[in-house]
Design an enzyme around this catalytic site. Structure first.
Site, mmCIF file in Angstrom:
data_model
loop_
_atom_site.group_PDB
_atom_site.id
_atom_site.type_symbol
_atom_site.label_atom_id
_atom_site.label_comp_id
_atom_site.label_asym_id
_atom_site.label_seq_id
_atom_site.Cartn_x
_atom_site.Cartn_y
_atom_site.Cartn_z
ATOM 1 N N HIS A 1 -41.601 -31.841 -31.385
ATOM 2 C CA HIS A 1 -42.498 -32.770 -32.075
ATOM 3 C C HIS A 1 -41.970 -34.195 -31.932
ATOM 4 C CE1 HIS A 1 -44.711 -33.721 -36.132
ATOM 5 N NE2 HIS A 1 -45.150 -34.442 -35.114
ATOM 6 N N HIS B 1 -37.972 -34.189 -32.961
ATOM 7 C CA HIS B 1 -37.286 -33.059 -33.584
ATOM 8 C C HIS B 1 -37.953 -31.766 -33.119
ATOM 9 C CE1 HIS B 1 -40.644 -34.098 -36.318
ATOM 10 N NE2 HIS B 1 -40.752 -32.786 -36.482
ATOM 11 N N ASP C 1 -39.466 -28.123 -34.606
ATOM 12 C CA ASP C 1 -39.842 -27.410 -35.818
ATOM 13 C C ASP C 1 -39.719 -25.904 -35.600
ATOM 14 O OD1 ASP C 1 -40.768 -29.519 -37.725
ATOM 15 O OD2 ASP C 1 -42.106 -30.003 -36.057
ATOM 16 N N LYS D 1 -54.153 -33.842 -20.998
ATOM 17 C CA LYS D 1 -54.453 -33.299 -19.665
ATOM 18 C C LYS D 1 -53.838 -31.923 -19.481
ATOM 19 C CE LYS D 1 -55.095 -37.643 -17.259
ATOM 20 N NZ LYS D 1 -54.317 -38.788 -16.789
HETATM 21 MN MN MN Z 1 -42.496 -31.775 -37.229
#
Ligand code: MN
Length: 225
Positions: A40, A46, A48, A197
């Site tokens: 992310h 980071h 997740d 894309k």
């Molecule tokens: Mn996150």
């Protein structure tokens, strides 16, 4: 019960603005517990970590990403439970929305609890051992809850640590992150996902085909303001 667990998740998001799932879609039943890791690129990059338990994804934001070196202790900030349909989400959360930035499905597969305690008890105790059977991550890990939080207790901080096993390494524990720069679900890079894309992610939580239907439903909902 599940709806209640997701109240924080829902409160933080405006589903007219974000393409993230609202948690209203049934996922495929599974007799194994599933996990996903999303890369992310938000305010800070980071990873997740989300582990399926009792109908939701227990979730942690691992600031530096997982390491295969048992000597590395990775800060894992506990975040709100996420709906299981989040496990197929890959895309870009608009700027200004909670978690704005690009999300890639970096790993996924199954997990099992380790040890004599139930996962619920182990989580409560703050000593949660589990084994991952992912596409990229394998073997035994532990999440250990820290006693003292650095920011006045607003967040619950844990440490994610790899156990010594056939899948641990002695050095360059983070190399796995640099060696795997594409999505496990679509094969796309962060840049391709950000640009909207390339291939659509192949579903894992939902039966194939459902993901496309959901994105159409979300489009309709967005138009229906
Ligand atoms: Mn996150």
């Amino acid at each position: 019960m599940t709806a209640d667990k997701l109240s924080t998740y829902k409160k933080k998001r405006d589903f007219k603005q974000t393409q993230e799932p609202s948690g209203s879609t049934e996922v495929k039943p599974s007799n194994r517990l599933r996990f996903i890791i999303q890369k992310h690129d938000a305010t800070r990059l980071h990873y997740d970590l989300r582990l399926e338990l009792d109908g939701v994804f227990k979730s942690w934001a691992v600031t530096k990403g997982p390491s295969l070196d048992p000597g590395d202790k990775r800060l894992a900030v506990e975040v709100e439970d996420h709906p299981l349909d989040y496990g197929d989400f890959e895309g870009t959360i608009p700027k200004g929305q909670y978690g704005g930035g690009t999300v890639m499905l970096w790993d996924r597969g199954y997990w099992e609890p380790e040890g004599s305690k139930s996962p619920e008890e182990a989580l409560k105790k703050g000593d949660f051992k589990f084994v991952l059977h992912g596409k990229r991550l394998h073997g035994s890990f532990v999440l250990v809850r820290m006693r003292h939080n650095r920011d006045g207790g607003k967040r619950t901080n844990w440490l994610l640590i790899k156990h010594h096993d056939d899948h641990s390494v002695e050095e360059n524990g983070a190399a796995i992150l640099d060696e795997n720069l594409t999505s496990v679900a679509s094969g796309r890079t962060m840049e391709q996902i950000a640009a909207g894309k390339g291939r659509k992610p192949k579903p894992f939580m939902m039966a194939s085909g459902d993901a496309a239907v959901i994105s159409i439903r979300q489009r309709i909902r967005q138009l229906d303001v």
